[in-house]
Write a protein that holds these residues in place. Structure first.
Motif, short mmCIF file in Angstrom:
data_model
loop_
_atom_site.label_atom_id
_atom_site.label_comp_id
_atom_site.label_asym_id
_atom_site.label_seq_id
_atom_site.Cartn_x
_atom_site.Cartn_y
_atom_site.Cartn_z
N ALA A 82 0.87 -1.31 -0.05
CA ALA A 82 -0.10 0.11 0.06
C ALA A 82 0.84 1.34 -0.12
CB ALA A 82 -0.91 0.14 1.20
N THR A 97 -6.54 -5.65 1.10
CA THR A 97 -6.34 -4.39 1.84
C THR A 97 -6.48 -4.34 3.19
OG1 THR A 97 -8.64 -3.52 1.71
CG2 THR A 97 -7.23 -3.05 -0.14
N PHE A 107 -9.26 0.29 6.41
CA PHE A 107 -8.46 -0.67 5.14
C PHE A 107 -9.23 -1.87 5.28
CE2 PHE A 107 -5.32 2.74 4.59
CZ PHE A 107 -4.91 2.46 3.22
N PHE A 139 -9.84 5.32 -0.20
CA PHE A 139 -8.60 5.15 -0.73
C PHE A 139 -7.93 6.44 -1.23
CE2 PHE A 139 -10.06 0.87 -1.42
CZ PHE A 139 -9.46 0.06 -0.47
#
Length: 361
Positions: A82, A97, A107, A139
């Motif tokens: 990430a 995620t 997340f 995001f």
């Protein structure tokens, strides 16, 4: 006269073609990206998702947009994907995620969380319940755009060196588990450990950890867990239908031509179907082989399931009270899940339950 008209038309057509060519080239430039997977090449389902996605993007753009996938650790490690996407080290990543809850517990929600929707319900929420837009609002704050590109279906509850009959058996248990599931187990007395796929087996073998969960029979068989932890529990109540996402650096995404954005979305959707279908097709034979080789299949007790659900709901209330991003997405997906089960219990559950009972006879 007709000859002159033909020549004029043909000349005009060639001129139009000449004018159109630069426009086409501008709308379909040659682009090369790198995609960092969170998974090793030994897992043909998860690593295969990154390969499939990358191949489809190339095919859909006649080779002008090429994405090269890299296995875990080849550029950065599993738990750095990430950050690598956000800071532009790579253009894209392929990961679950919830590996990044340390950055923000929100997340977890685009991927999965304890007692979340099953795979079909999660898909419906993403594409027709507002989930995709809500998740990408979040995001974007972390410099990413993400699209679903895989799902494992409901996972198993992991491998244990000893039997787990009650909540008391979790006290002090060192277990490899990611996402919010680890936080729930911690509240029940366990000690969660975040370990990448390739490091789980040696940790179990050495006794550094007492238990581990990963996905399900097909992947777990490849990773060899049954050799060092014989008790195989179900269900994985922390992973009812986890998504794998393609995460894209937000600036790179915004700079893509519309044609390529469409290709990314189409490739991700096809990859999503392919990954889930592979798990559904391969898990039955894998669980047979594991049991035949000595794995001891066990259901979690009702006591443990009830305690885990209670602890999960308490955790979500606590996070929601101080994290507005989490609260917004969680309330949406929770409401959608509850509404879905009104329908699933009428048709899906009744249908499946009947056939499962009939098969047992």
């Amino acid at each position: 006269m007709k000859r002159r008209q033909f020549l004029a038309t043909a000349t005009g057509g060639l001129a139009a073609s000449a004018l159109a060519a630069p426009a086409i080239a501008q709308s379909a430039p040659e682009i090369r990206w790198r995609l960092q997977s969170a998974f090793p090449k030994s897992l043909d389902t998860l690593w295969g998702g990154a390969e499939t996605f990358s191949r489809l993007v190339s095919e859909l753009t006649d080779g002008r947009f090429q994405i090269q996938p890299f296995a875990a650790g080849e550029i950065v490690g599993t738990f750095q994907v990430a950050d690598a996407v956000a800071d532009g080290t790579v253009e894209a990543g392929y990961a679950t995620t919830y590996y990044y809850v340390g950055k923000d517990p929100t997340f977890a929600l685009p991927c999965d969380f304890p007692f979340g929707p099953n795979a079909r319900q999660k898909t419906a929420w993403m594409y027709h319940g507002g989930g995709l837009d809500l998740c990408n609002e979040f995001f974007a704050k972390h410099k990413m755009y993400a699209v679903p590109a895989g799902n494992t279906g409901a996972q198993m509850g992991g491998w244990y060196r000893k039997e787990i009959k009650t909540v008391q058996d979790l006290q002090g248990l060192k277990m490899r588990i990611g996402g919010l599931g680890g936080q729930v187990l911690q509240r029940l007395g366990a000690v969660p450990q975040q370990i990448s796929a390739g490091d789980i087996y040696p940790a179990l073998e050495r006794g550094t950890i007492d238990a581990a969960e990963f996905v399900g029979p097909y992947d777990d068989e490849k990773l060899g867990f049954a050799k060092v932890a014989p008790f195989y529990y179900y269900p994985g109540w922390w992973d009812g239908g986890p998504l794998i996402h393609v995460m894209i650096n937000i600036d790179r995404w915004n700079s893509l031509p519309k044609l390529y954005k469409t290709a990314v979305n189409a490739a991700a959707a096809q990859t999503y179907v392919d990954v889930l279908a592979k798990y559904d097709a391969r898990n039955p034979a894998a669980v047979r082989r594991l049991v035949a080789a000595g794995a001891q299949l066990r259901p979690f007790s009702q006591e443990l399931m009830d305690a885990a659900l209670k602890s999960s709901n308490e955790l979500y209330d606590e996070i929601s009270a101080k994290n507005p991003d989490f609260k917004k997405i969680y309330e949406s997906v929770r409401a959608f899940r509850n509404e879905e089960y009104l329908w699933f219990q009428v048709a899906e559950y009744a249908y499946d339950s009947f056939l499962i009972r009939s098969r047992a006879k």
